[in-house]
Design an enzyme around this catalytic site. Structure first.
Site, PDB file in Angstrom:
ATOM      1  N   ASP A   1      54.706 -60.897 100.782  1.00  0.00           N
ATOM      2  CA  ASP A   1      53.482 -60.308 100.231  1.00  0.00           C
ATOM      3  C   ASP A   1      53.463 -58.844 100.657  1.00  0.00           C
ATOM      4  O   ASP A   1      54.527 -58.259 100.833  1.00  0.00           O
ATOM      5  CB  ASP A   1      52.250 -61.097 100.701  1.00  0.00           C
ATOM      6  CG  ASP A   1      51.084 -61.017  99.719  1.00  0.00           C
ATOM      7  OD1 ASP A   1      50.701 -59.891  99.349  1.00  0.00           O
ATOM      8  OD2 ASP A   1      50.550 -62.067  99.322  1.00  0.00           O
TER       9      ASP A   1
ATOM     10  N   HIS B   1      54.857 -57.108  97.995  1.00  0.00           N
ATOM     11  CA  HIS B   1      54.001 -56.744  96.867  1.00  0.00           C
ATOM     12  C   HIS B   1      53.613 -55.272  96.925  1.00  0.00           C
ATOM     13  O   HIS B   1      53.348 -54.656  95.898  1.00  0.00           O
ATOM     14  CB  HIS B   1      52.744 -57.619  96.854  1.00  0.00           C
ATOM     15  CG  HIS B   1      53.032 -59.056  96.543  1.00  0.00           C
ATOM     16  ND1 HIS B   1      52.038 -60.011  96.444  1.00  0.00           N
ATOM     17  CD2 HIS B   1      54.190 -59.705  96.305  1.00  0.00           C
ATOM     18  CE1 HIS B   1      52.584 -61.187  96.171  1.00  0.00           C
ATOM     19  NE2 HIS B   1      53.886 -61.021  96.081  1.00  0.00           N
TER      20      HIS B   1
END
Length: 468
Positions: free
Chosen positions: A294, A328
């Site tokens: 992430d 991300h």
């Protein structure tokens, strides 16, 4: 959405017609805070200091064979160290299995020598009784983080060893449920997941139930962070490698004077953010490597009603000399930022991976509200990202409400990228446009598409180009 494509901008460019007085406002905003603030913030960060005393876990019954439970040995060594007035609790070379969380006491440095690994149990029941913690920005009573400190001072996790959460071999990652468009965690239809518990926790917060009455843990499916100092002061995390976290990896909450230095995070599970300071003040993150499932670094300050209840921003945070690989976003502000985020300084970082989606990312929506202001970024070398070099999205996750976020004073300087989909993806809200975005001396090579810019007031370019 409007798209803007530039080739070369050699002087300040107004994307739309604004008065010349707006330029004076931008210059004023640079004075306080500005890059000159970094030295003042560093001076305020008082790192922990420990007496030169070592407490080896082997002296308390620990056996580093990878199969003997050493939790009691760590607990005893920490207690004795704290009683003596502080020092280092040392894990020598070996694999140290602990069937439960390590709770730090004030004045204790948990130190991993070279070739040592602390491997944590994969049984969630080992992380009971519940403790006061946060899940995605909302306070609750839940499974303990793997390494936890509550209202402690002068604490550290240091060394050349490895912290292994073993989450990829357990049910932790499965609790995310259907993730990433595929059942990547081993979760199958009909298995338990976190969806109902997340909704329940949000409702409890919305209804004003006190955090200590929001009891989860046993028979619930909300994952813990790996390292979480909570309401703590003078925190150091240095040198260690951290792998296979249940969820967020390094997650200081409501803490101050935090230094995270020379850490390597390699953890690709769901929501495996590398470092998430939440509602923290005076934080230095430097010379770290992040390779994550992430966001690499995500600065936060609480979610929705709960973030507004505590009303504690994350502020005075410096990120420098870091390397971002998969993730991300490289450095991210939001999305749980209802308490506000301000005075963030990012410099001298490298970001590069086909699996890194964005370099600099700000995300919120009108349900979460809050403010993101005074972000300073300079000297960033971006190889490849799959989406935008700079992304600000105030329509994140499609959520909406009555708390329109304020995003203003974004200064980007000396950023060079080699490949991306967009140079910029800036999407504000009609009710609350993004305000004052300034780019200087930036080159965005080989961008596949022009920038997308919507609902942005007062945007300026100086020596910005998009070469082919």
């Amino acid at each position: 959405m409007k798209s803007f494509l530039w080739q070369t901008v050699s002087s300040i460019l107004f994307l739309t017609a604004f008065s010349t007085t707006a330029t004076a406002v931008v210059v004023a905003e640079l004075k306080d805070p500005s890059w000159e603030s970094v030295s003042n913030i560093i001076a305020q960060i008082d790192p922990p200091v420990f007496p030169e005393r070592d407490f080896l876990v082997t002296d308390f019954g620990g056996i580093g064979d990878g199969s003997t439970d050493c939790l009691a040995a760590f607990q005893a060594a920490i207690a004795e160290c704290a009683k003596a007035g502080g020092g280092r609790v040392v894990a020598p070379a070996g694999r140290w299995l602990v069937k439960g969380p390590i709770h730090l006491e004030s004045n204790v440095n948990l130190h991993l020598e070279k070739d040592s690994t602390i491997a944590f149990s994969t049984n969630p029941q080992d992380y009971l009784p519940v403790v006061l913690t946060r899940f995605e920005g909302t306070e609750l009573m839940n499974y303990s983080p793997l390494i936890y400190a509550f209202e402690k001072e002068n604490i550290a996790v240091t060394g050349e060893g490895v912290l292994d959460g073993q989450a990829g071999e357990s049910r932790w990652w499965n609790w995310k449920g259907h993730w990433g468009g595929a059942d990547e965690t081993g979760w199958k239809r009909g298995d338990s997941d976190q969806i109902e518990d997340v909704a329940k926790l949000c409702k409890l917060a919305d209804d004003g139930v006190p955090p200590r009455e929001r009891i989860f843990g046993a028979d619930h499916y909300l994952r813990s962070s790996f390292i979480q100092p909570y309401r703590s002061k003078r925190v150091l995390i240095e040198g260690v490698k951290i792998v296979n976290s249940p969820m967020w990896v390094i997650n200081p909450v409501l803490s101050s004077n935090v230094t995270i230095r020379g850490v390597t995070v390699d953890s690709h599970g769901p929501n495996n953010d590398g470092c998430d300071p939440e509602s923290c003040r005076n934080v230095l993150i430097e010379n770290c490597i992040f390779n994550t499932g992430d966001d690499c670094i995500a600065i936060k300050s609480g979610r929705n009603v709960d973030g507004r209840r505590l009303a504690t921003p994350s502020e005075n945070i410096i990120v420098r000399g870091c390397t971002m690989k998969d993730g991300h976003g490289g450095v991210v502000l939001g999305s749980e930022m209802s308490g506000g985020i301000r005075n963030i300084f990012v410099e001298d970082c490298q970001m590069d991976s086909p699996n890194l989606e964005r370099a600099i990312r700000l995300k919120s929506n009108s349900l979460r509200g809050g403010y993101l202001e005074n972000l300073f970024v300079r000297n960033i070398d971006v190889g490849e990202v799959s989406e935008a070099i700079v992304s600000i999205n105030l329509q994140y996750w499609g959520e909406s409400g009555e708390f329109f976020p304020t995003v203003r004073n974004i200064f980007i300087e000396n950023v060079t990228s080699q490949k991306s989909k967009y140079p910029l993806y800036l999407v504000g809200l009609p009710e609350e446009p993004i305000d004052f975005v300034y780019l200087k001396n930036c080159k965005f090579y080989n961008a596949a598409q022009p920038s997308i810019i919507e609902h942005v007031d007062h945007m300026y370019f100086q020596d910005v180009s998009q070469p082919r």
